[in-house]
Scaffold this motif. Structure first.
Motif, PDB file in Angstrom:
ATOM      1  N   LEU A  17       0.841  -1.192   0.000  1.00  0.00           N
ATOM      2  CA  LEU A  17       0.000   0.000   0.000  1.00  0.00           C
ATOM      3  C   LEU A  17       0.877   1.243   0.000  1.00  0.00           C
ATOM      4  O   LEU A  17       2.054   1.174   0.336  1.00  0.00           O
ATOM      5  CB  LEU A  17      -0.918   0.001   1.225  1.00  0.00           C
ATOM      6  CG  LEU A  17      -0.246  -0.189   2.591  1.00  0.00           C
ATOM      7  CD1 LEU A  17       0.024   1.145   3.239  1.00  0.00           C
ATOM      8  CD2 LEU A  17      -1.155  -1.008   3.463  1.00  0.00           C
ATOM      9  N   PRO A  18       0.310   2.400  -0.397  1.00  0.00           N
ATOM     10  CA  PRO A  18       1.092   3.642  -0.364  1.00  0.00           C
ATOM     11  C   PRO A  18       1.382   4.032   1.078  1.00  0.00           C
ATOM     12  O   PRO A  18       0.491   3.997   1.926  1.00  0.00           O
ATOM     13  CB  PRO A  18       0.193   4.674  -1.032  1.00  0.00           C
ATOM     14  CG  PRO A  18      -0.912   3.913  -1.665  1.00  0.00           C
ATOM     15  CD  PRO A  18      -1.011   2.596  -0.972  1.00  0.00           C
ATOM     16  N   LEU A  19       2.632   4.396   1.364  1.00  0.00           N
ATOM     17  CA  LEU A  19       3.013   4.825   2.705  1.00  0.00           C
ATOM     18  C   LEU A  19       2.934   6.346   2.809  1.00  0.00           C
ATOM     19  O   LEU A  19       3.158   7.056   1.836  1.00  0.00           O
ATOM     20  CB  LEU A  19       4.435   4.361   3.026  1.00  0.00           C
ATOM     21  CG  LEU A  19       4.664   2.859   3.043  1.00  0.00           C
ATOM     22  CD1 LEU A  19       6.139   2.557   3.270  1.00  0.00           C
ATOM     23  CD2 LEU A  19       3.819   2.173   4.107  1.00  0.00           C
ATOM     24  N   LEU A  20       2.645   6.848   3.957  1.00  0.00           N
ATOM     25  CA  LEU A  20       2.626   8.273   4.307  1.00  0.00           C
ATOM     26  C   LEU A  20       1.487   9.061   3.684  1.00  0.00           C
ATOM     27  O   LEU A  20       0.857   9.856   4.339  1.00  0.00           O
ATOM     28  CB  LEU A  20       3.962   8.948   3.967  1.00  0.00           C
ATOM     29  CG  LEU A  20       5.205   8.316   4.606  1.00  0.00           C
ATOM     30  CD1 LEU A  20       6.454   8.999   4.070  1.00  0.00           C
ATOM     31  CD2 LEU A  20       5.141   8.430   6.116  1.00  0.00           C
ATOM     32  N   ARG A  21       1.225   8.890   2.400  1.00  0.00           N
ATOM     33  CA  ARG A  21       0.145   9.628   1.730  1.00  0.00           C
ATOM     34  C   ARG A  21      -0.326   8.803   0.533  1.00  0.00           C
ATOM     35  O   ARG A  21       0.315   7.847   0.139  1.00  0.00           O
ATOM     36  CB  ARG A  21       0.611  11.013   1.304  1.00  0.00           C
ATOM     37  CG  ARG A  21       1.812  10.991   0.393  1.00  0.00           C
ATOM     38  CD  ARG A  21       2.386  12.400   0.170  1.00  0.00           C
ATOM     39  NE  ARG A  21       3.396  12.381  -0.848  1.00  0.00           N
ATOM     40  CZ  ARG A  21       4.662  12.020  -0.642  1.00  0.00           C
ATOM     41  NH1 ARG A  21       5.074  11.660   0.544  1.00  0.00           N
ATOM     42  NH2 ARG A  21       5.523  12.037  -1.639  1.00  0.00           N
ATOM     43  N   SER A  22      -1.436   9.177  -0.062  1.00  0.00           N
ATOM     44  CA  SER A  22      -2.028   8.362  -1.132  1.00  0.00           C
ATOM     45  C   SER A  22      -1.129   8.232  -2.354  1.00  0.00           C
ATOM     46  O   SER A  22      -1.186   7.228  -3.058  1.00  0.00           O
ATOM     47  CB  SER A  22      -3.388   8.922  -1.543  1.00  0.00           C
ATOM     48  OG  SER A  22      -3.237  10.228  -2.068  1.00  0.00           O
ATOM     49  N   ASP A  23      -0.268   9.217  -2.620  1.00  0.00           N
ATOM     50  CA  ASP A  23       0.635   9.116  -3.764  1.00  0.00           C
ATOM     51  C   ASP A  23       2.071   8.815  -3.311  1.00  0.00           C
ATOM     52  O   ASP A  23       3.021   9.002  -4.058  1.00  0.00           O
ATOM     53  CB  ASP A  23       0.591  10.386  -4.608  1.00  0.00           C
ATOM     54  CG  ASP A  23       1.072  11.610  -3.846  1.00  0.00           C
ATOM     55  OD1 ASP A  23       1.145  11.547  -2.604  1.00  0.00           O
ATOM     56  OD2 ASP A  23       1.371  12.626  -4.485  1.00  0.00           O
ATOM     57  N   GLY A  24       2.225   8.344  -2.081  1.00  0.00           N
ATOM     58  CA  GLY A  24       3.546   8.062  -1.521  1.00  0.00           C
ATOM     59  C   GLY A  24       4.138   6.768  -2.059  1.00  0.00           C
ATOM     60  O   GLY A  24       3.518   6.051  -2.848  1.00  0.00           O
ATOM     61  N   PHE A  48       6.029  -1.723  12.242  1.00  0.00           N
ATOM     62  CA  PHE A  48       7.100  -1.301  11.348  1.00  0.00           C
ATOM     63  C   PHE A  48       6.492  -1.046   9.982  1.00  0.00           C
ATOM     64  O   PHE A  48       5.478  -1.642   9.628  1.00  0.00           O
ATOM     65  CB  PHE A  48       8.161  -2.401  11.174  1.00  0.00           C
ATOM     66  CG  PHE A  48       8.851  -2.801  12.432  1.00  0.00           C
ATOM     67  CD1 PHE A  48       9.972  -2.115  12.861  1.00  0.00           C
ATOM     68  CD2 PHE A  48       8.389  -3.862  13.188  1.00  0.00           C
ATOM     69  CE1 PHE A  48      10.620  -2.491  14.024  1.00  0.00           C
ATOM     70  CE2 PHE A  48       9.024  -4.247  14.349  1.00  0.00           C
ATOM     71  CZ  PHE A  48      10.147  -3.560  14.775  1.00  0.00           C
ATOM     72  N   SER A  49       7.135  -0.204   9.215  1.00  0.00           N
ATOM     73  CA  SER A  49       6.760  -0.070   7.804  1.00  0.00           C
ATOM     74  C   SER A  49       8.040  -0.107   6.982  1.00  0.00           C
ATOM     75  O   SER A  49       9.083   0.383   7.417  1.00  0.00           O
ATOM     76  CB  SER A  49       5.969   1.212   7.544  1.00  0.00           C
ATOM     77  OG  SER A  49       6.738   2.337   7.860  1.00  0.00           O
ATOM     78  N   TYR A  50       7.959  -0.734   5.834  1.00  0.00           N
ATOM     79  CA  TYR A  50       9.096  -0.883   4.929  1.00  0.00           C
ATOM     80  C   TYR A  50       8.720  -0.368   3.557  1.00  0.00           C
ATOM     81  O   TYR A  50       7.697  -0.769   3.002  1.00  0.00           O
ATOM     82  CB  TYR A  50       9.510  -2.359   4.795  1.00  0.00           C
ATOM     83  CG  TYR A  50      10.085  -2.940   6.048  1.00  0.00           C
ATOM     84  CD1 TYR A  50      11.422  -2.756   6.370  1.00  0.00           C
ATOM     85  CD2 TYR A  50       9.295  -3.678   6.915  1.00  0.00           C
ATOM     86  CE1 TYR A  50      11.957  -3.292   7.517  1.00  0.00           C
ATOM     87  CE2 TYR A  50       9.824  -4.224   8.074  1.00  0.00           C
ATOM     88  CZ  TYR A  50      11.148  -4.032   8.368  1.00  0.00           C
ATOM     89  OH  TYR A  50      11.680  -4.559   9.514  1.00  0.00           O
ATOM     90  N   GLU A  51       9.546   0.483   3.000  1.00  0.00           N
ATOM     91  CA  GLU A  51       9.364   0.922   1.622  1.00  0.00           C
ATOM     92  C   GLU A  51       9.894  -0.194   0.726  1.00  0.00           C
ATOM     93  O   GLU A  51      10.980  -0.736   0.956  1.00  0.00           O
ATOM     94  CB  GLU A  51      10.127   2.216   1.382  1.00  0.00           C
ATOM     95  CG  GLU A  51       9.845   2.843   0.037  1.00  0.00           C
ATOM     96  CD  GLU A  51      10.572   4.166  -0.123  1.00  0.00           C
ATOM     97  OE1 GLU A  51      10.887   4.475  -1.286  1.00  0.00           O
ATOM     98  OE2 GLU A  51      10.819   4.858   0.871  1.00  0.00           O
ATOM     99  N   LEU A  52       9.138  -0.587  -0.282  1.00  0.00           N
ATOM    100  CA  LEU A  52       9.512  -1.722  -1.128  1.00  0.00           C
ATOM    101  C   LEU A  52      10.638  -1.422  -2.113  1.00  0.00           C
ATOM    102  O   LEU A  52      11.467  -2.283  -2.376  1.00  0.00           O
ATOM    103  CB  LEU A  52       8.294  -2.239  -1.897  1.00  0.00           C
ATOM    104  CG  LEU A  52       7.243  -2.935  -1.045  1.00  0.00           C
ATOM    105  CD1 LEU A  52       6.033  -3.286  -1.903  1.00  0.00           C
ATOM    106  CD2 LEU A  52       7.811  -4.172  -0.393  1.00  0.00           C
ATOM    107  N   ALA A  53      10.699  -0.223  -2.660  1.00  0.00           N
ATOM    108  CA  ALA A  53      11.664   0.079  -3.725  1.00  0.00           C
ATOM    109  C   ALA A  53      13.108  -0.260  -3.350  1.00  0.00           C
ATOM    110  O   ALA A  53      13.798  -0.920  -4.130  1.00  0.00           O
ATOM    111  CB  ALA A  53      11.547   1.530  -4.171  1.00  0.00           C
ATOM    112  N   PRO A  54      13.619   0.132  -2.172  1.00  0.00           N
ATOM    113  CA  PRO A  54      15.005  -0.198  -1.849  1.00  0.00           C
ATOM    114  C   PRO A  54      15.252  -1.700  -1.659  1.00  0.00           C
ATOM    115  O   PRO A  54      16.381  -2.165  -1.741  1.00  0.00           O
ATOM    116  CB  PRO A  54      15.262   0.542  -0.531  1.00  0.00           C
ATOM    117  CG  PRO A  54      14.217   1.563  -0.430  1.00  0.00           C
ATOM    118  CD  PRO A  54      13.039   1.042  -1.190  1.00  0.00           C
TER     119      PRO A  54
END
Length: 82
Positions: A17-24, A48-54
């Motif tokens: 899902l988008p993190l922080l904001r709808s276009d995040g 915890f939350s993990y950004e997928l791109a890295p």
């Protein structure tokens, strides 16, 4: 997600899902219930939350691996190695 972690009594992960904001950036959220010894209900949660791109490998013609994400709600299929 927190309700599911409370009922199951174990860590759970969200769907991407988008993190922080709808276009995040796309990411995952993880939640683990903290149950004190002798208690029947969690006192709280560790999240915890993990950004997928890295975490993703490059997926181009020069890549050694092909990476595919599948939803946790879908039955697991065999791994297709190229």
């Amino acid at each position: 997600m927190l309700a599911r972690a409370m009922v199951e009594g174990k860590p759970v992960a969200s769907d991407p899902l988008p993190l922080l904001r709808s276009d995040g950036p796309m990411g995952l959220q993880l939640a683990a219930p903290v149950v004190p010894e002798g208690a029947s209900a969690p006192a709280g949660f560790v999240t915890f939350s993990y950004e997928l791109a890295p975490l993703m490998l490059a997926n181009d013609d020069l890549s050694l691996f092909s990476v595919v994400l599948e939803g946790p709600a879908q039955p697991r299929r065999g791994i297709d190695c190229q």
